[in-house]
Scaffold this motif. Structure first.
Motif, PDB file in Angstrom:
ATOM      1  N   LYS A 279       0.833  -1.207   0.000  1.00  0.00           N
ATOM      2  CA  LYS A 279       0.000   0.000   0.000  1.00  0.00           C
ATOM      3  C   LYS A 279       0.862   1.250   0.000  1.00  0.00           C
ATOM      4  N   GLU A 280       1.947   1.213   0.769  1.00  0.00           N
ATOM      5  CA  GLU A 280       2.855   2.353   0.827  1.00  0.00           C
ATOM      6  C   GLU A 280       3.555   2.560  -0.515  1.00  0.00           C
ATOM      7  N   LEU A 281       3.924   1.452  -1.160  1.00  0.00           N
ATOM      8  CA  LEU A 281       4.634   1.557  -2.436  1.00  0.00           C
ATOM      9  C   LEU A 281       3.726   2.010  -3.580  1.00  0.00           C
ATOM     10  N   SER A 282       2.417   1.785  -3.445  1.00  0.00           N
ATOM     11  CA  SER A 282       1.496   2.118  -4.533  1.00  0.00           C
ATOM     12  C   SER A 282       1.015   3.561  -4.488  1.00  0.00           C
ATOM     13  N   ASN A 283       1.433   4.329  -3.490  1.00  0.00           N
ATOM     14  CA  ASN A 283       1.044   5.741  -3.398  1.00  0.00           C
ATOM     15  C   ASN A 283       1.925   6.562  -4.338  1.00  0.00           C
ATOM     16  N   LEU A 284       1.394   6.931  -5.484  1.00  0.00           N
ATOM     17  CA  LEU A 284       2.181   7.619  -6.503  1.00  0.00           C
ATOM     18  C   LEU A 284       2.213   9.138  -6.321  1.00  0.00           C
ATOM     19  N   ASN A 285       1.830   9.600  -5.156  1.00  0.00           N
ATOM     20  CA  ASN A 285       2.004  11.013  -4.826  1.00  0.00           C
ATOM     21  C   ASN A 285       3.041  11.206  -3.734  1.00  0.00           C
ATOM     22  N   GLN A 286       2.961  10.355  -2.720  1.00  0.00           N
ATOM     23  CA  GLN A 286       3.845  10.517  -1.574  1.00  0.00           C
ATOM     24  C   GLN A 286       5.245   9.982  -1.845  1.00  0.00           C
ATOM     25  N   GLU A 287       5.342   8.869  -2.548  1.00  0.00           N
ATOM     26  CA  GLU A 287       6.651   8.256  -2.766  1.00  0.00           C
ATOM     27  C   GLU A 287       6.691   7.612  -4.148  1.00  0.00           C
ATOM     28  N   VAL A 288       7.011   8.394  -5.143  1.00  0.00           N
ATOM     29  CA  VAL A 288       7.071   7.908  -6.517  1.00  0.00           C
ATOM     30  C   VAL A 288       8.491   7.426  -6.814  1.00  0.00           C
ATOM     31  N   PRO A 289       8.646   6.189  -7.295  1.00  0.00           N
ATOM     32  CA  PRO A 289       9.985   5.722  -7.673  1.00  0.00           C
ATOM     33  C   PRO A 289      10.498   6.498  -8.881  1.00  0.00           C
ATOM     34  N   ILE A 290      11.754   6.881  -8.848  1.00  0.00           N
ATOM     35  CA  ILE A 290      12.332   7.697  -9.907  1.00  0.00           C
ATOM     36  C   ILE A 290      13.470   6.936 -10.587  1.00  0.00           C
ATOM     37  N   PHE A 291      13.356   6.803 -11.898  1.00  0.00           N
ATOM     38  CA  PHE A 291      14.408   6.215 -12.715  1.00  0.00           C
ATOM     39  C   PHE A 291      15.235   7.377 -13.279  1.00  0.00           C
ATOM     40  N   VAL A 292      16.467   7.483 -12.873  1.00  0.00           N
ATOM     41  CA  VAL A 292      17.332   8.583 -13.314  1.00  0.00           C
ATOM     42  C   VAL A 292      18.099   8.127 -14.546  1.00  0.00           C
ATOM     43  N   CYS A 293      17.685   8.642 -15.703  1.00  0.00           N
ATOM     44  CA  CYS A 293      18.329   8.168 -16.926  1.00  0.00           C
ATOM     45  C   CYS A 293      18.282   9.205 -18.044  1.00  0.00           C
ATOM     46  N   THR A 294      17.135   9.411 -18.655  1.00  0.00           N
ATOM     47  CA  THR A 294      17.038  10.221 -19.874  1.00  0.00           C
ATOM     48  C   THR A 294      15.771  11.051 -19.847  1.00  0.00           C
ATOM     49  N   MET A 295      15.591  11.857 -20.870  1.00  0.00           N
ATOM     50  CA  MET A 295      14.367  12.636 -20.993  1.00  0.00           C
ATOM     51  C   MET A 295      13.239  11.753 -21.520  1.00  0.00           C
ATOM     52  N   ALA A 296      12.065  11.954 -20.967  1.00  0.00           N
ATOM     53  CA  ALA A 296      10.871  11.242 -21.429  1.00  0.00           C
ATOM     54  C   ALA A 296       9.751  12.261 -21.580  1.00  0.00           C
ATOM     55  N   PHE A 297       8.822  11.999 -22.502  1.00  0.00           N
ATOM     56  CA  PHE A 297       7.756  12.951 -22.805  1.00  0.00           C
ATOM     57  C   PHE A 297       6.412  12.223 -22.855  1.00  0.00           C
ATOM     58  N   PRO A 298       5.335  12.935 -22.533  1.00  0.00           N
ATOM     59  CA  PRO A 298       4.001  12.326 -22.611  1.00  0.00           C
ATOM     60  C   PRO A 298       3.700  11.807 -24.018  1.00  0.00           C
ATOM     61  N   THR A 299       3.056  10.642 -24.058  1.00  0.00           N
ATOM     62  CA  THR A 299       2.601   9.953 -25.290  1.00  0.00           C
ATOM     63  C   THR A 299       3.739   9.369 -26.114  1.00  0.00           C
ATOM     64  N   ILE A 300       5.003   9.549 -25.699  1.00  0.00           N
ATOM     65  CA  ILE A 300       6.149   9.056 -26.474  1.00  0.00           C
ATOM     66  C   ILE A 300       6.708   7.794 -25.818  1.00  0.00           C
ATOM     67  N   THR A 301       6.965   6.766 -26.639  1.00  0.00           N
ATOM     68  CA  THR A 301       7.518   5.518 -26.107  1.00  0.00           C
ATOM     69  C   THR A 301       8.945   5.730 -25.623  1.00  0.00           C
ATOM     70  N   CYS A 302       9.305   4.931 -24.609  1.00  0.00           N
ATOM     71  CA  CYS A 302      10.650   5.052 -24.033  1.00  0.00           C
ATOM     72  C   CYS A 302      11.147   3.661 -23.639  1.00  0.00           C
ATOM     73  N   PRO A 303      11.777   2.915 -24.552  1.00  0.00           N
ATOM     74  CA  PRO A 303      12.304   1.578 -24.204  1.00  0.00           C
ATOM     75  C   PRO A 303      13.520   1.699 -23.297  1.00  0.00           C
ATOM     76  N   LEU A 304      13.578   0.807 -22.281  1.00  0.00           N
ATOM     77  CA  LEU A 304      14.658   0.867 -21.300  1.00  0.00           C
ATOM     78  C   LEU A 304      15.324  -0.494 -21.180  1.00  0.00           C
ATOM     79  N   HIS A 305      16.628  -0.484 -21.081  1.00  0.00           N
ATOM     80  CA  HIS A 305      17.393  -1.693 -20.785  1.00  0.00           C
ATOM     81  C   HIS A 305      17.799  -1.620 -19.317  1.00  0.00           C
ATOM     82  N   VAL A 306      17.176  -2.440 -18.480  1.00  0.00           N
ATOM     83  CA  VAL A 306      17.360  -2.367 -17.031  1.00  0.00           C
ATOM     84  C   VAL A 306      18.325  -3.457 -16.592  1.00  0.00           C
TER      85      VAL A 306
END
Length: 759
Positions: free
Chosen positions: A546-573
């Motif tokens: 429940k704590e992890l699913s709160n996307l306002n209080q604690e959003v996980p952040i992937f620090v990598c590149t620029m991303a934009f709305p509606t644009i695909t962003c493939p990631l190699h994790v």
């Protein structure tokens, strides 16, 4: 007249058919064997067994009865047993390959029906004995029918489940030890070391005397060693212990037949057919033995004394038939003038008893005539009992209960496997079911191919760092030449050119598909016997999710590149921290995380874009290719960390809407910039244009209402993604909440790149 008799038989009027056959035989000077058999079958179908036996014996005197001539008699006797004896259940079908018990308990292997020995958990999560899985004929799970991987795909073969093995040895120490001797005996038997195998079986029986399957196998071993008297002892014990188990009577019959006691063997085969009418093997054996019994009557000419209810000239009946029919097919107070059976003379004759082990009733009467055998032959061992009228009301036959294991007390507190095996409740402790990684009760336990068990989440976090088992360090990937920079494999898997299943390795699939299946037996044990502890453990897990699913209080952040709305962003994790982050976003159901560019001072920028996961493809070494698409923009309010990856408290961004003259001006600007963007893209060289199309697709169409989306028109973000801008410049435009300002900024960039290209 014979045609009339045949027509009466087809119509079911067997009495008329019998009368016609009798009249035809009376007119003959010499009896006809075929007519005798037809008359006998007709009389049998009417239930007039005594007269039928006369006719069968008459036919036997003219020529040996063949087994295929006796199915009617066998079926009728078996049906009579089934209808008159209340202890015999209803009909069942099959070929007789039935299990020892109808209901197996939680700790039984579904392949051998015995206590799990060296339990091994397969890919689907179900558990079986390891020796059972080594049988080449076992190709699918007995529970869910999922195809099992071949042993060739397992470098070190199937491994026993360490936790379950220790648990079974603790809860069922005696039976587990007996099962060990049993398996060792089977191996020795297979290697033809029969005396050593018998010693192992004897040791197993001493520890588990109430195991029907064990006694059954020892009886079969005795028969292979030609020790039929010992086999009869085991068969008799087996029938006393499990009087309604068809296989018990079959084994006993086979032993009696080998010991030269066909009358008693016939009785057991008839009981088999009564219990399982469609068991063709038992039926054929009964017909063979019955044929031999009839033939034995005429090997020596014997004066035939009168029988009760018949004339002095009647042929003597096979002793086993009358000794079988009288006790089992007659009920007290059920006799009438038309009854074809004489009531038992006394209680001893109406009750089936077991003969002394190793002593044949026929041998005891070897000096007597066949008439004496008929009068004194005891009922064969292993039969079903019925009470005599003097014993009170006739009751349904109940099989004896199992013997208690040594050391088990009936008054002690125990846990029951829902009617199956029991064990003292204090033997099972929550400490036996703790994960060695988190030191807490197992939650969603999974077993590795090497046999160790962990919580699902604990194992996945360990595998984020390396592909070795956390305990034994065995490599769980078995994939050579796979590195974090092997982009050929990445692209092949992403484009669908390479299939995980093509590798043929169960270990490769184990990591690549992330198809961890919970150990269902372990899960069931936790739910049944440690329910309170499991509920508390589940509560803790749900609070974390429940704590992890709160996307306002604690959003996980992937620090990598620029991303934009509606644009695909493939990631190699490939970093462990981001493997964990992606997995958690999937487990919580949000399937979202933030994307930001790096910042030297704060760790990551103050603005970013939320990405939504559309698909994840895993590699054997734990890496993954994540297909995402931009959803919405956000502003970072505070920076944080959790389990190694960045988090943030955010505020979502939306464009400010304009109306009136401002809207008219915005629409003109929107249309003009779109035309400018379209002209720029059209003027690009073909190779450049092809690269853009392969990565981002075509330029989105112009929106009729540019303010419809909170993030503005999609074509603006597509253009921003393909324009040759530095990340900081892109970030500035991403942070704008005015569509007009964003369009003006894009127009300036287009003018700049157009002039630069023209030079």
């Amino acid at each position: 007249m014979l045609e009339v008799a045949e027509e009466a038989t087809r119509a079911g009027d067997f009495n008329l058919a019998a009368e016609i056959y009798s009249s035809q035989l009376a007119e003959l000077q010499q009896p006809d064997r075929g007519l005798c058999l037809r008359k006998a079958d007709s009389l049998t179908r009417t239930g007039r067994i005594t007269e039928a036996l006369d006719s069968y014996c008459a036919a036997a005197s003219l020529g040996k009865l063949r087994p295929e001539e006796l199915p009617v008699l066998v079926d009728t006797i078996a049906r009579t047993l089934r209808e008159k004896e209340p202890g015999i259940p209803g009909t069942s079908s099959g070929d007789g390959d039935c299990g020892e018990d109808d209901a197996l308990d939680l700790f039984s292997c579904r392949l051998c029906s015995c206590l799990l020995h060296e339990p091994t958990t397969v890919e689907c999560g179900h558990t079986f004995c390891r020796v059972c899985l080594e049988d080449d004929s076992v190709r699918e799970c007995a529970h869910c029918k999922q195809a099992l991987s071949k042993r060739d795909g397992l470098p070190n073969g199937r491994r026993l489940d360490v936790v379950l093995s220790g648990l079974l040895d603790k809860l069922f120490a005696t039976e587990s030890k007996a099962r060990k001797f049993w398996i060792e005996g089977e191996v020795l038997w297979k290697n033809r070391d029969l005396p050593e195998a018998l010693e192992k079986y004897n040791a197993a029986v001493d520890l588990a005397p109430s195991s029907g399957s064990l006694l059954c196998q020892r009886a079969e071993l005795h028969m292979e060693m030609r020790s039929f008297s010992q086999a009869v002892q085991d068969g008799s014990s087996l029938c006393r212990m499990k009087p309604l188990w068809t296989k018990a009577h079959c084994v006993n019959a086979t032993a009696l037949k080998g010991a030269g006691r066909p009358d008693e063997a016939l009785h057991e085969y008839l009981v088999c057919v009564a219990l399982k009418p469609d068991w063709t093997t038992a039926k054929l054996e009964a017909q063979k033995v019955l044929s031999e019994v009839f033939s034995s009557i005429f090997e020596n000419e014997v004066p035939l004394p009168p029988l009760q209810g018949g004339a002095a000239t009647h042929l003597i009946k096979p002793p086993a038939l009358l000794s079988t029919l009288r006790p089992l097919t007659l009920r007290p107070a059920s006799f009438s003038q038309d009854s074809d059976f004489s009531p038992p003379l006394d209680e001893s004759s109406s009750r089936l008893s077991y003969a002394s082990p190793g002593i044949s009733a026929v041998e005891e009467c070897s000096t007597k005539s066949l008439a004496g055998v008929l009068a004194s032959l005891p009922a064969p061992p292993g039969g079903l009992k019925r009470k005599h009228s003097g014993d009170g009301p006739l009751g349904v036959f109940n099989p004896p209960s199992k013997l208690l294991r040594p050391g088990a007390e009936s008054h002690g507190r125990s846990s029951s496997a829902f009617g199956g095996r029991t064990f003292p409740a204090e033997l099972l402790d929550s400490g036996d079911m703790e994960c060695s990684l988190c030191m807490r009760l197992f939650y969603e336990p999974v077993a590795t191919p090497c046999g160790h068990t962990f919580c699902l989440k604990c194992l996945e976090r360990c595998l984020d760092h390396n592909s070795n088992c956390p305990l034994c360090k065995e490599n769980l990937s078995e994939v050579p030449n796979t590195t974090a920079n092997n982009w050929v494999n990445v692209l092949e898997l992403l484009m669908g050119y390479q299939s995980i299943e093509a590798s043929g390795s169960i270990l490769l699939k184990y990591l690549a598909t992330r198809g961890y299946s919970k150990t269902l037996l372990m899960e069931e044990v936790l739910q049944r016997y440690l329910g309170d502890e499991l509920a508390e453990r589940k509560k803790i897990h749900e609070e974390e999710m429940k704590e992890l699913s709160n996307l306002n209080q604690e959003v996980p952040i992937f620090v990598c590149t620029m991303a934009f709305p509606t644009i695909t962003c493939p990631l190699h994790v490939f970093e462990p921290r981001y493997r964990l982050m992606i997995r958690r976003s999937m487990e919580t159901g949000t399937k979202q995380f933030g994307m930001c560019i790096a910042d030297e001072l704060k760790g990551f920028a103050d603005y970013g874009c939320m990405l939504e996961v559309r698909d994840v493809k895993f590699f054997p070494d734990g890496r993954s290719v994540v297909d995402t698409i931009g959803v919405s923009r956000f502003k970072v309010l505070s920076h944080g960390q959790r389990d190694g990856y960045h988090t943030a408290k955010i505020d979502y961004l939306e464009d400010k809407k304009v109306e009136g003259e401002g809207l008219v001006e915005l629409l003109k600007l929107h249309n003009a910039v779109y035309e400018q963007a379209n002209n720029w893209f059209t003027s690009l060289k073909d190779n450049m244009k092809s690269q853009i199309l392969s990565h981002f697709g075509h330029l989105p169409s112009k929106d009729s209402d540019p303010q419809a989306s909170p993030s503005g028109p999609a074509w603006c973000w597509w253009l921003l993604a393909v324009l040759p801008l530095e990340n900081r410049a892109q970030l500035t435009i991403l942070a704008m909440t005015s569509l007009k300002d964003r369009l003006i900024a894009i127009r300036r960039v287009l003018i700049f790149v157009t002039r630069k290209r023209s030079r």
